[in-house]
Design a protein around this motif. Sequence first.
Motif, PDB file in Angstrom:
ATOM      1  N   ASP A  71       2.382 -34.730 -25.306  1.00  0.00           N
ATOM      2  CA  ASP A  71       1.511 -34.219 -24.326  1.00  0.00           C
ATOM      3  C   ASP A  71       2.353 -32.436 -24.198  1.00  0.00           C
ATOM      4  O   ASP A  71       3.702 -32.705 -24.279  1.00  0.00           O
ATOM      5  CB  ASP A  71       0.867 -34.388 -23.335  1.00  0.00           C
ATOM      6  N   LYS A  72       1.775 -31.660 -23.762  1.00  0.00           N
ATOM      7  CA  LYS A  72       2.460 -30.331 -23.208  1.00  0.00           C
ATOM      8  C   LYS A  72       3.665 -30.781 -22.528  1.00  0.00           C
ATOM      9  O   LYS A  72       4.810 -29.608 -22.543  1.00  0.00           O
ATOM     10  CB  LYS A  72       1.568 -29.467 -22.689  1.00  0.00           C
ATOM     11  N   ILE A  73       3.455 -31.364 -21.414  1.00  0.00           N
ATOM     12  CA  ILE A  73       4.750 -31.375 -20.539  1.00  0.00           C
ATOM     13  C   ILE A  73       5.814 -32.155 -21.110  1.00  0.00           C
ATOM     14  O   ILE A  73       6.931 -31.839 -20.899  1.00  0.00           O
ATOM     15  CB  ILE A  73       4.180 -32.556 -19.193  1.00  0.00           C
ATOM     16  N   GLU A  74       5.882 -33.234 -22.165  1.00  0.00           N
ATOM     17  CA  GLU A  74       6.995 -33.725 -22.538  1.00  0.00           C
ATOM     18  C   GLU A  74       7.500 -32.857 -23.930  1.00  0.00           C
ATOM     19  O   GLU A  74       8.472 -32.901 -23.760  1.00  0.00           O
ATOM     20  CB  GLU A  74       6.278 -35.065 -23.261  1.00  0.00           C
ATOM     21  N   ILE A  75       6.718 -32.091 -24.505  1.00  0.00           N
ATOM     22  CA  ILE A  75       7.270 -31.198 -25.370  1.00  0.00           C
ATOM     23  C   ILE A  75       8.154 -29.872 -24.610  1.00  0.00           C
ATOM     24  O   ILE A  75       9.025 -29.670 -24.846  1.00  0.00           O
ATOM     25  CB  ILE A  75       6.068 -30.465 -26.183  1.00  0.00           C
ATOM     26  N   ALA A  76       7.476 -29.507 -23.436  1.00  0.00           N
ATOM     27  CA  ALA A  76       8.262 -28.563 -22.416  1.00  0.00           C
ATOM     28  C   ALA A  76       9.618 -29.291 -21.824  1.00  0.00           C
ATOM     29  O   ALA A  76      10.766 -28.833 -21.932  1.00  0.00           O
ATOM     30  CB  ALA A  76       7.621 -28.196 -21.228  1.00  0.00           C
ATOM     31  N   LYS A  77       9.531 -30.564 -21.539  1.00  0.00           N
ATOM     32  CA  LYS A  77      10.736 -31.284 -21.139  1.00  0.00           C
ATOM     33  C   LYS A  77      11.732 -31.367 -22.269  1.00  0.00           C
ATOM     34  O   LYS A  77      12.947 -31.041 -22.167  1.00  0.00           O
ATOM     35  CB  LYS A  77      10.436 -32.567 -20.604  1.00  0.00           C
ATOM     36  N   ASN A  78      11.109 -31.624 -23.613  1.00  0.00           N
ATOM     37  CA  ASN A  78      12.150 -31.541 -24.593  1.00  0.00           C
ATOM     38  C   ASN A  78      12.679 -30.591 -24.887  1.00  0.00           C
ATOM     39  O   ASN A  78      13.936 -30.344 -25.375  1.00  0.00           O
ATOM     40  CB  ASN A  78      11.439 -32.135 -25.905  1.00  0.00           C
ATOM     41  N   ARG A  79      11.984 -29.427 -24.668  1.00  0.00           N
ATOM     42  CA  ARG A  79      12.427 -27.991 -25.020  1.00  0.00           C
ATOM     43  C   ARG A  79      13.625 -27.816 -24.065  1.00  0.00           C
ATOM     44  O   ARG A  79      14.679 -27.301 -24.497  1.00  0.00           O
ATOM     45  CB  ARG A  79      11.496 -27.003 -24.805  1.00  0.00           C
ATOM     46  N   LEU A  80      13.439 -27.914 -22.646  1.00  0.00           N
ATOM     47  CA  LEU A  80      14.464 -27.535 -21.905  1.00  0.00           C
ATOM     48  C   LEU A  80      15.758 -28.685 -22.202  1.00  0.00           C
ATOM     49  O   LEU A  80      17.026 -28.129 -22.114  1.00  0.00           O
ATOM     50  CB  LEU A  80      14.033 -28.027 -20.361  1.00  0.00           C
ATOM     51  N   SER A  81      15.423 -30.062 -22.542  1.00  0.00           N
ATOM     52  CA  SER A  81      16.831 -30.721 -22.554  1.00  0.00           C
ATOM     53  C   SER A  81      17.187 -30.071 -23.894  1.00  0.00           C
ATOM     54  O   SER A  81      18.858 -30.258 -23.880  1.00  0.00           O
ATOM     55  CB  SER A  81      16.054 -32.209 -23.076  1.00  0.00           C
ATOM     56  N   ASN A  82      16.917 -29.712 -24.930  1.00  0.00           N
ATOM     57  CA  ASN A  82      17.296 -29.241 -26.075  1.00  0.00           C
ATOM     58  C   ASN A  82      18.169 -27.722 -25.884  1.00  0.00           C
ATOM     59  O   ASN A  82      19.349 -27.707 -26.433  1.00  0.00           O
ATOM     60  CB  ASN A  82      16.358 -28.858 -27.377  1.00  0.00           C
ATOM     61  N   PHE A  83      17.765 -27.042 -24.948  1.00  0.00           N
ATOM     62  CA  PHE A  83      18.489 -25.721 -24.427  1.00  0.00           C
ATOM     63  C   PHE A  83      19.558 -26.250 -23.644  1.00  0.00           C
ATOM     64  O   PHE A  83      20.663 -25.757 -24.110  1.00  0.00           O
ATOM     65  CB  PHE A  83      17.275 -25.027 -23.577  1.00  0.00           C
ATOM     66  N   ILE A  84      19.650 -27.245 -23.123  1.00  0.00           N
ATOM     67  CA  ILE A  84      20.819 -27.583 -22.350  1.00  0.00           C
ATOM     68  C   ILE A  84      21.700 -28.116 -22.983  1.00  0.00           C
ATOM     69  O   ILE A  84      22.825 -27.723 -22.846  1.00  0.00           O
ATOM     70  CB  ILE A  84      20.265 -28.682 -21.045  1.00  0.00           C
ATOM     71  N   LYS A  85      21.573 -28.995 -24.154  1.00  0.00           N
ATOM     72  CA  LYS A  85      22.364 -29.380 -25.022  1.00  0.00           C
ATOM     73  C   LYS A  85      22.811 -28.181 -25.945  1.00  0.00           C
ATOM     74  O   LYS A  85      24.109 -28.122 -26.138  1.00  0.00           O
ATOM     75  CB  LYS A  85      21.816 -30.334 -26.111  1.00  0.00           C
ATOM     76  N   ALA A  86      22.067 -27.293 -26.188  1.00  0.00           N
ATOM     77  CA  ALA A  86      22.708 -25.959 -27.008  1.00  0.00           C
ATOM     78  C   ALA A  86      23.777 -25.173 -25.939  1.00  0.00           C
ATOM     79  O   ALA A  86      24.824 -25.000 -26.575  1.00  0.00           O
ATOM     80  CB  ALA A  86      21.361 -25.142 -27.502  1.00  0.00           C
ATOM     81  N   MET A  87      23.267 -25.106 -24.912  1.00  0.00           N
ATOM     82  CA  MET A  87      24.391 -24.498 -24.036  1.00  0.00           C
ATOM     83  C   MET A  87      25.408 -25.111 -23.786  1.00  0.00           C
ATOM     84  O   MET A  87      26.473 -24.741 -23.812  1.00  0.00           O
ATOM     85  CB  MET A  87      23.360 -23.972 -22.682  1.00  0.00           C
ATOM     86  N   ASN A  88      25.223 -26.546 -23.640  1.00  0.00           N
ATOM     87  CA  ASN A  88      26.582 -27.223 -23.524  1.00  0.00           C
ATOM     88  C   ASN A  88      27.584 -27.346 -24.604  1.00  0.00           C
ATOM     89  O   ASN A  88      28.722 -26.964 -24.554  1.00  0.00           O
ATOM     90  CB  ASN A  88      26.239 -28.870 -23.348  1.00  0.00           C
ATOM     91  N   SER A  89      26.912 -27.287 -25.906  1.00  0.00           N
ATOM     92  CA  SER A  89      27.669 -26.935 -27.249  1.00  0.00           C
ATOM     93  C   SER A  89      28.423 -25.566 -26.916  1.00  0.00           C
ATOM     94  O   SER A  89      29.521 -25.295 -27.495  1.00  0.00           O
ATOM     95  CB  SER A  89      26.791 -27.247 -28.551  1.00  0.00           C
ATOM     96  N   TRP A  90      27.515 -24.533 -26.582  1.00  0.00           N
ATOM     97  CA  TRP A  90      27.979 -23.174 -26.814  1.00  0.00           C
ATOM     98  C   TRP A  90      29.354 -23.120 -25.661  1.00  0.00           C
ATOM     99  O   TRP A  90      30.314 -22.490 -26.260  1.00  0.00           O
ATOM    100  CB  TRP A  90      26.839 -22.224 -26.436  1.00  0.00           C
ATOM    101  N   GLU A  91      29.390 -23.699 -24.808  1.00  0.00           N
ATOM    102  CA  GLU A  91      30.280 -23.658 -23.803  1.00  0.00           C
ATOM    103  C   GLU A  91      31.481 -24.266 -24.276  1.00  0.00           C
ATOM    104  O   GLU A  91      32.743 -23.537 -23.963  1.00  0.00           O
ATOM    105  CB  GLU A  91      30.125 -24.371 -22.059  1.00  0.00           C
ATOM    106  N   LYS A  92      31.447 -25.476 -24.771  1.00  0.00           N
ATOM    107  CA  LYS A  92      32.653 -26.145 -25.587  1.00  0.00           C
ATOM    108  C   LYS A  92      33.149 -25.204 -26.445  1.00  0.00           C
ATOM    109  O   LYS A  92      34.501 -25.052 -26.512  1.00  0.00           O
ATOM    110  CB  LYS A  92      31.935 -27.428 -26.075  1.00  0.00           C
ATOM    111  N   GLU A  93      32.338 -24.556 -27.274  1.00  0.00           N
ATOM    112  CA  GLU A  93      32.464 -23.718 -28.424  1.00  0.00           C
ATOM    113  C   GLU A  93      33.434 -22.403 -27.903  1.00  0.00           C
ATOM    114  O   GLU A  93      34.458 -21.906 -28.609  1.00  0.00           O
ATOM    115  CB  GLU A  93      31.699 -23.405 -29.294  1.00  0.00           C
ATOM    116  N   CYS A  94      33.001 -21.929 -26.913  1.00  0.00           N
ATOM    117  CA  CYS A  94      33.663 -20.606 -26.071  1.00  0.00           C
ATOM    118  C   CYS A  94      35.074 -21.025 -25.808  1.00  0.00           C
ATOM    119  O   CYS A  94      35.872 -20.410 -25.601  1.00  0.00           O
ATOM    120  CB  CYS A  94      32.812 -20.347 -25.089  1.00  0.00           C
ATOM    121  N   ASN A  95      35.151 -22.162 -25.063  1.00  0.00           N
ATOM    122  CA  ASN A  95      36.564 -22.794 -24.962  1.00  0.00           C
ATOM    123  C   ASN A  95      37.465 -23.051 -26.139  1.00  0.00           C
ATOM    124  O   ASN A  95      38.620 -22.341 -25.905  1.00  0.00           O
ATOM    125  CB  ASN A  95      36.780 -24.054 -24.081  1.00  0.00           C
TER     126      ASN A  95
END
Length: 139
Positions: free
Chosen positions: A2-26
């Motif tokens: 459903d739409k809510i689960e898709i939105a939650k997955n989207r946010l989770s994937n964004f958080i993972k991408a930003m975490n990877s970005w922070e690690k790569e910046c270091n």
Amino acid sequence: MDKIEIAKNRLSNFIKAMNSWEKECNKIEEEDIDETEQFRLQKQMLTDIFSEYCTERKRQNGRPNTISYGAEGSFEYDPEEERIINTNECENKVLITTKREKPMQEEFIYTLLWKGGNWLLDSKKRYSRWKNKWEVVSL
């Protein structure tokens, strides 16, 4: 799904991408390259993430125009620590509340908008216990 689960997955994937970005910046910070090239590399990765996950709008004083990230052990985005505690849907918008305990106890509300057949992050707020209110913060 459903739409809510898709939105939650989207946010989770964004958080993972930003975490990877922070690690790569270091890692980039440790490389033997000048600051201009460091900034260019960090900004390009960040711009790619925002193009994929976020709405297009002016964010003059926030990412991806400014570069700020946490150091090892105090990343702003940590998929292991930040967990979804509430969702609220209205028309083409979903508000997702998250909570984390480390490096300090914080709560956030992410606003996702349905645009072009995808959920896109539009804004983020952090609850200030000191001011007893929600404050807009950079994505």
